[in-house]
Write a protein that holds these residues in place. Structure first.
Motif, short mmCIF file in Angstrom:
data_model
loop_
_atom_site.label_atom_id
_atom_site.label_comp_id
_atom_site.label_asym_id
_atom_site.label_seq_id
_atom_site.Cartn_x
_atom_site.Cartn_y
_atom_site.Cartn_z
N PRO A 244 0.80 -1.25 0.00
CA PRO A 244 0.00 0.00 0.00
C PRO A 244 0.82 1.28 0.00
N ASP A 245 2.12 1.18 0.37
CA ASP A 245 2.98 2.37 0.30
C ASP A 245 3.68 2.48 -1.06
N TYR A 246 3.22 1.67 -2.03
CA TYR A 246 3.72 1.68 -3.41
C TYR A 246 5.15 1.14 -3.53
N ARG A 287 -5.26 3.26 -3.71
CA ARG A 287 -4.69 2.57 -2.56
C ARG A 287 -5.57 1.42 -2.06
N LYS A 291 -4.22 -2.29 -1.77
CA LYS A 291 -4.30 -3.02 -0.51
C LYS A 291 -5.00 -4.36 -0.69
#
Length: 301
Positions: A244-246, A287, A291
């Motif tokens: 999720p933080d890429y 996001r 996720k």
């Protein structure tokens, strides 16, 4: 021009487009394809303002255009997919007898092929051809389009023809939605792989974050990643995941494996690397979708 000349001009236009779009796979701008040469003349192909292009030398429309609408914006004309799977293209204005609409109707009457320029960004188009008008719906101020000969010969399915409707829907997805999705995603990522930065367009794909067919697997840029063929297959197979933080995650067993340079540099070295994201925040991967897909990756690993 006679009908034979109408057909010859269209064949010439499409051959000319083949060279400039690499058989319809590369995008163009209006100045790139505004006119093409035919029989010693310059023939209009894509006008700057008008959606329906009828060159002065022809009797019927030669091309149509769908303009770019930013995310969340309202398009000036609604081009939608009907319940039969065929795309509807809106008339110009509200008068069915407006000259441009009559030109579109003549293409229908003579079953002449057209070029459809579909905007994938501001001023950037993907050329779809040949496209045929297979139904005229003046009461709804629109026509029905067949994308290619295969869909054309299927005609307009009736309400009870479930199998034929499904075939039409599948062809619409193959001929329109998938190429447009690829062009939009690759354009957003400036034609490079979000993981390894490879810039060879012929080796790039538009990968779905949530797979096509699932509830949120829609073909929109926030559900897409521009990936090279290797990383696309690795992502689809859950060999690689996106946190999720890429940042990229590599499956544990792959990290522990010993193999050649492709494994080491192409996959293992990706662990912890940040994705290269589009410049526009609205085009970043969603996001919530990331996720959801990452949880699937963790369940496999």
């Amino acid at each position: 021009m006679a009908l034979l000349d109408e057909l010859a001009a269209r064949e010439a236009a499409m051959r000319w487009l083949d060279e400039r779009t690499q058989l319809g796979t590369q995008t163009v701008t209006q100045p790139d394809v505004a006119n093409f040469p035919f029989n010693g003349q310059t023939v209009a192909l894509l006008l700057r303002q008008q959606g329906i292009c009828k060159p002065r030398q022809l009797d019927a429309a030669l091309s149509i255009r769908t303009t770019w609408t930013p995310p969340g914006g309202k398009p000036p004309y609604e081009d939608v997919e009907g319940p039969d799977g065929l795309v509807r293209y809106a008339y110009r204005g509200t008068d069915p007898d407006f000259p441009d609409n009559r030109a579109l109707r003549r293409a229908f009457e003579h079953q002449l092929p057209l070029v459809w320029f579909v905007a994938v960004a501001q001023g950037v188009y993907l050329a779809q051809y040949p496209v045929y008008v297979v139904g005229d719906e003046p009461e709804n101020l629109r026509v029905a389009l067949a994308l290619g000969n295969q869909q054309r010969w299927l005609g307009v399915p009736g309400p009870d023809e479930v199998d034929r409707r499904r075939t039409v829907e599948r062809l619409t997805k193959l001929r329109l939605h998938q190429p447009v999705f690829r062009a939009q995603v690759l354009g957003a990522y400036e034609r490079s792989c979000a993981m390894c930065r490879l810039k060879h367009v012929e080796l790039l794909d538009a990968a779905h974050i949530i797979p096509d067919g699932k509830e949120r697997g829609t073909p929109i840029v926030p559900n897409g990643l521009s990936l090279c063929s290797i990383h696309h297959r690795a992502f689809d197979a859950n060999v690689l995941g996106v946190r999720p933080d890429y940042k990229i995650a590599v499956r544990r067993d792959i990290l522990e494996e010993i193999d050649g340079p492709m494994l080491k540099h192409g996959l293992q070295a990706m662990d912890g690397v940040s994705l290269t994201l589009p410049k526009q925040r609205a085009q970043h991967p969603d996001r919530e979708r990331v996720k959801e897909r990452y949880e699937e990756f963790l369940a496999v690993g």
